[in-house]
Scaffold this active site. Sequence first.
Site, PDB file in Angstrom:
ATOM      1  N   CYS A  37       7.124  -8.089   6.143  1.00 22.13           N
ATOM      2  CA  CYS A  37       8.353  -7.690   6.841  1.00 22.13           C
ATOM      3  C   CYS A  37       8.771  -8.854   7.729  1.00 22.13           C
ATOM      4  O   CYS A  37       7.936  -9.499   8.352  1.00 22.13           O
ATOM      5  CB  CYS A  37       8.102  -6.444   7.693  1.00 22.13           C
ATOM      6  SG  CYS A  37       9.575  -5.863   8.565  1.00 22.13           S
ATOM      7  N   GLU A  83       0.815  -1.204   0.000  1.00 22.94           N
ATOM      8  CA  GLU A  83       0.000   0.000   0.000  1.00 22.94           C
ATOM      9  C   GLU A  83       0.861   1.272   0.000  1.00 22.94           C
ATOM     10  O   GLU A  83       1.951   1.293   0.568  1.00 22.94           O
ATOM     11  CB  GLU A  83      -0.936  -0.017   1.213  1.00 22.94           C
ATOM     12  CG  GLU A  83      -1.822  -1.255   1.177  1.00 22.94           C
ATOM     13  CD  GLU A  83      -2.927  -1.285   2.221  1.00 22.94           C
ATOM     14  OE1 GLU A  83      -3.043  -0.345   3.013  1.00 22.94           O
ATOM     15  OE2 GLU A  83      -3.686  -2.275   2.213  1.00 22.94           O
ATOM     16  N   SER A  85      12.261   4.032  14.805  1.00 20.14           N
ATOM     17  CA  SER A  85      11.106   3.529  15.551  1.00 20.14           C
ATOM     18  C   SER A  85      11.602   2.952  16.865  1.00 20.14           C
ATOM     19  O   SER A  85      12.125   1.842  16.900  1.00 20.14           O
ATOM     20  CB  SER A  85      10.414   2.436  14.723  1.00 20.14           C
ATOM     21  OG  SER A  85       9.905   3.012  13.549  1.00 20.14           O
ATOM     22  N   LEU A  86      11.415   3.700  17.942  1.00 19.82           N
ATOM     23  CA  LEU A  86      11.996   3.286  19.226  1.00 19.82           C
ATOM     24  C   LEU A  86      10.996   2.471  20.056  1.00 19.82           C
ATOM     25  O   LEU A  86      11.283   1.364  20.479  1.00 19.82           O
ATOM     26  CB  LEU A  86      12.457   4.530  19.991  1.00 19.82           C
ATOM     27  CG  LEU A  86      13.604   4.304  20.942  1.00 19.82           C
ATOM     28  CD1 LEU A  86      14.876   3.934  20.192  1.00 19.82           C
ATOM     29  CD2 LEU A  86      13.850   5.537  21.790  1.00 19.82           C
ATOM     30  N   ASN A 131      -2.684   2.152  16.325  1.00 18.41           N
ATOM     31  CA  ASN A 131      -3.832   1.969  15.439  1.00 18.41           C
ATOM     32  C   ASN A 131      -4.217   0.495  15.470  1.00 18.41           C
ATOM     33  O   ASN A 131      -3.454  -0.353  15.008  1.00 18.41           O
ATOM     34  CB  ASN A 131      -3.479   2.386  14.008  1.00 18.41           C
ATOM     35  CG  ASN A 131      -3.351   3.885  13.904  1.00 18.41           C
ATOM     36  OD1 ASN A 131      -4.230   4.629  14.331  1.00 18.41           O
ATOM     37  ND2 ASN A 131      -2.224   4.335  13.383  1.00 18.41           N
ATOM     38  N   GLY A 190       7.110  -2.754   5.346  1.00 12.86           N
ATOM     39  CA  GLY A 190       8.479  -3.256   5.192  1.00 12.86           C
ATOM     40  C   GLY A 190       9.522  -2.457   5.934  1.00 12.86           C
ATOM     41  O   GLY A 190       9.276  -1.334   6.379  1.00 12.86           O
ATOM     42  N   GLU A 191      10.680  -3.062   6.075  1.00  9.49           N
ATOM     43  CA  GLU A 191      11.816  -2.408   6.725  1.00  9.49           C
ATOM     44  C   GLU A 191      12.793  -1.999   5.616  1.00  9.49           C
ATOM     45  O   GLU A 191      13.458  -2.853   5.018  1.00  9.49           O
ATOM     46  CB  GLU A 191      12.471  -3.384   7.718  1.00  9.49           C
ATOM     47  CG  GLU A 191      13.827  -2.966   8.234  1.00  9.49           C
ATOM     48  CD  GLU A 191      13.893  -1.543   8.797  1.00  9.49           C
ATOM     49  OE1 GLU A 191      13.080  -1.201   9.666  1.00  9.49           O
ATOM     50  OE2 GLU A 191      14.778  -0.782   8.355  1.00  9.49           O
ATOM     51  N   SER A 228      12.551   5.472   7.500  1.00 10.48           N
ATOM     52  CA  SER A 228      12.210   5.066   8.858  1.00 10.48           C
ATOM     53  C   SER A 228      12.691   3.637   9.083  1.00 10.48           C
ATOM     54  O   SER A 228      12.424   2.750   8.272  1.00 10.48           O
ATOM     55  CB  SER A 228      10.693   5.140   9.041  1.00 10.48           C
ATOM     56  OG  SER A 228      10.319   4.592  10.281  1.00 10.48           O
TER      57      SER A 228
HETATM   58  N1  SAH Z   1       9.843  -0.715   9.170  1.00 14.25           N
HETATM   59  C1  SAH Z   1       9.986   0.663   9.381  1.00 14.25           C
HETATM   60  C2  SAH Z   1       9.031   1.507   8.577  1.00 14.25           C
HETATM   61  C3  SAH Z   1       7.600   1.042   8.470  1.00 14.25           C
HETATM   62  S1  SAH Z   1       6.599   1.094   9.885  1.00 14.25           S
HETATM   63  C4  SAH Z   1       9.905   0.992  10.859  1.00 14.25           C
HETATM   64  O1  SAH Z   1       9.538   0.134  11.635  1.00 14.25           O
HETATM   65  O2  SAH Z   1      10.259   2.108  11.194  1.00 14.25           O
HETATM   66  C5  SAH Z   1       6.235   2.821  10.081  1.00 14.25           C
HETATM   67  C6  SAH Z   1       5.882   3.226  11.507  1.00 14.25           C
HETATM   68  O3  SAH Z   1       4.571   2.749  11.879  1.00 14.25           O
HETATM   69  C7  SAH Z   1       6.828   2.647  12.531  1.00 14.25           C
HETATM   70  O4  SAH Z   1       7.224   3.602  13.478  1.00 14.25           O
HETATM   71  C8  SAH Z   1       5.983   1.567  13.151  1.00 14.25           C
HETATM   72  O5  SAH Z   1       6.449   1.201  14.392  1.00 14.25           O
HETATM   73  C9  SAH Z   1       4.616   2.200  13.186  1.00 14.25           C
HETATM   74  N2  SAH Z   1       3.529   1.247  13.389  1.00 14.25           N
HETATM   75  C10 SAH Z   1       3.471  -0.032  12.968  1.00 14.25           C
HETATM   76  N3  SAH Z   1       2.315  -0.587  13.344  1.00 14.25           N
HETATM   77  C11 SAH Z   1       1.616   0.361  14.007  1.00 14.25           C
HETATM   78  C12 SAH Z   1       0.315   0.408  14.607  1.00 14.25           C
HETATM   79  N4  SAH Z   1      -0.486  -0.646  14.587  1.00 14.25           N
HETATM   80  N5  SAH Z   1      -0.069   1.539  15.181  1.00 14.25           N
HETATM   81  C13 SAH Z   1       0.720   2.640  15.172  1.00 14.25           C
HETATM   82  N6  SAH Z   1       1.942   2.663  14.614  1.00 14.25           N
HETATM   83  C14 SAH Z   1       2.389   1.530  14.031  1.00 14.25           C
HETATM   84 FE1  SF4 Z   2       8.605  -4.350  10.048  1.00 12.62          FE
HETATM   85 FE2  SF4 Z   2       8.482  -1.754  10.748  1.00 12.62          FE
HETATM   86 FE3  SF4 Z   2       6.357  -3.382  11.080  1.00 12.62          FE
HETATM   87 FE4  SF4 Z   2       8.515  -3.691  12.620  1.00 12.62          FE
HETATM   88  S1  SF4 Z   2       7.148  -1.879  12.554  1.00 12.62           S
HETATM   89  S2  SF4 Z   2       7.375  -5.340  11.606  1.00 12.62           S
HETATM   90  S3  SF4 Z   2      10.147  -3.220  11.190  1.00 12.62           S
HETATM   91  S4  SF4 Z   2       7.270  -2.797   9.158  1.00 12.62           S
END
Ligand code: SAH
Ligand code: SF4
Length: 389
Positions: A132, A112, A240-241, A319, A186-187, A218
């Site tokens: 991912c 998406e 993403s911490l 979310n 994805g990462e 990110s």
């Molecule tokens: N893999 C990368 C980029 C994609 S995720 C990463 O992890 O940074 C993009 C952002 O969305 C990240 O900060 C991730 O932790 C956050 N995210 C993933 N699932 C989520 C959810 N259900 N609710 C809120 N943020 C979420």
């Molecule tokens: Fe992959 Fe980012 Fe989701 Fe973690 S938050 S599973 S690294 S897409």
Amino acid sequence: MSEMIDTAFDHTSAAAIEPPAAKVNLLGLSRQKMAEFFLSISEKKFRAEQVLKWIHHHRVDDFDQMTNVSKSLRECLKSIAEIRGPEVVSSHFSVDGTCKWVVRVASGSCVETVFIPENGRGTLCISSQAGCSLDCSFCSTGKQGFNSDLSVAEIIGQVWIAARHFNNVPAKMDRSITNVVMMGMGEPLMNFDNVVDAMNLMMDDLGYGLSKRRVTLSTSGVVPALKKLSEVTNVSLAVSLHAPNNELRNQLVPINRKYPLDQLLDAIHYYMNRLTDSKRVVTIEYTLLSGINDQLEHAQQLAVLLQDVPCKINLIPFNPFPRSGYERPSNNAVRRFQESLLLAGFNVTVRKTRGDDIDAACGQLVGSVMDKTRRSERYVSARIAAQQI
Ligand code: SAH
Ligand code: SF4
């Protein structure tokens, strides 16, 4: 007998059943690779510049529209090359202006792409992988397992598809793309080379001409790849911490078990120190999960952890998605967490949910991933074992 064998292996008939050679998809070629392509067909390098402009500035997919390219070269290009974005399976347009495209990639999975218009800017959030492998516990993409890395054409193709859409909207609806964030599925650091090539096209004047500040990668913290990234690019960085200590982060972001917080913070400093522009800061993303990482003690620990890091903090209220096992914190809990960090002197924003009516929020980008790792099955079994579903 030997005559019969000779006939059976006749070269002409073998050639007749050979599949035609695959065409080169010019959409995925960086400036350098485009130049190499034209040199390989004995054409001058300036052709590469012309064709890049036709693809990314004019967003054409038909060689006949390239009016400054000779007819004979256009015919040659038609026979050996193509301009092919990923297939758009569906497009969704929210009442708040957010747009979402579901696109199918070569592996058959869908990913998406989301466009968010806000205060004079237009941010496109794109995917880098189908699924991912990093399996963060609160992420629906991770729960689907990993299917494939996206090619350069599939990554830049998402920008191209959105830009083509805006080519067609009335000029007064200014929705052009001013920023791109690699925050979709994805990462990105796990698909390093393709992501770097695609980001270079985003920043190239012959591509989309975005400044390095307006392209953001990110990552959840793939430490060696982050260090390597600082050697090849200077895009903006988001990390993403999600947790202020290793114990909690190990549960939420499993890659932390391999690269714990001290190594991640070192890598962030390394990346930021190599940027020549001293005013730039890293964005720290922190998804707030009710009762898990949203308590005042977590905010206080976070303030200590980040005291030397030039950063802004972006809080993302969780979310929800079906069977996640997590809940979104109340608005009060989010405000309390934010205020505690503000008091400690940080710049803290809370990410608004956009495109609610089209499921376009962070972490709700599910696409349709054919899991090669069978993670989704294992996830469901683990939850059943823990009697959570
Ligand atoms: N893999 C990368 C980029 C994609 S995720 C990463 O992890 O940074 C993009 C952002 O969305 C990240 O900060 C991730 O932790 C956050 N995210 C993933 N699932 C989520 C959810 N259900 N609710 C809120 N943020 C979420
Ligand atoms: Fe992959 Fe980012 Fe989701 Fe973690 S938050 S599973 S690294 S897409």
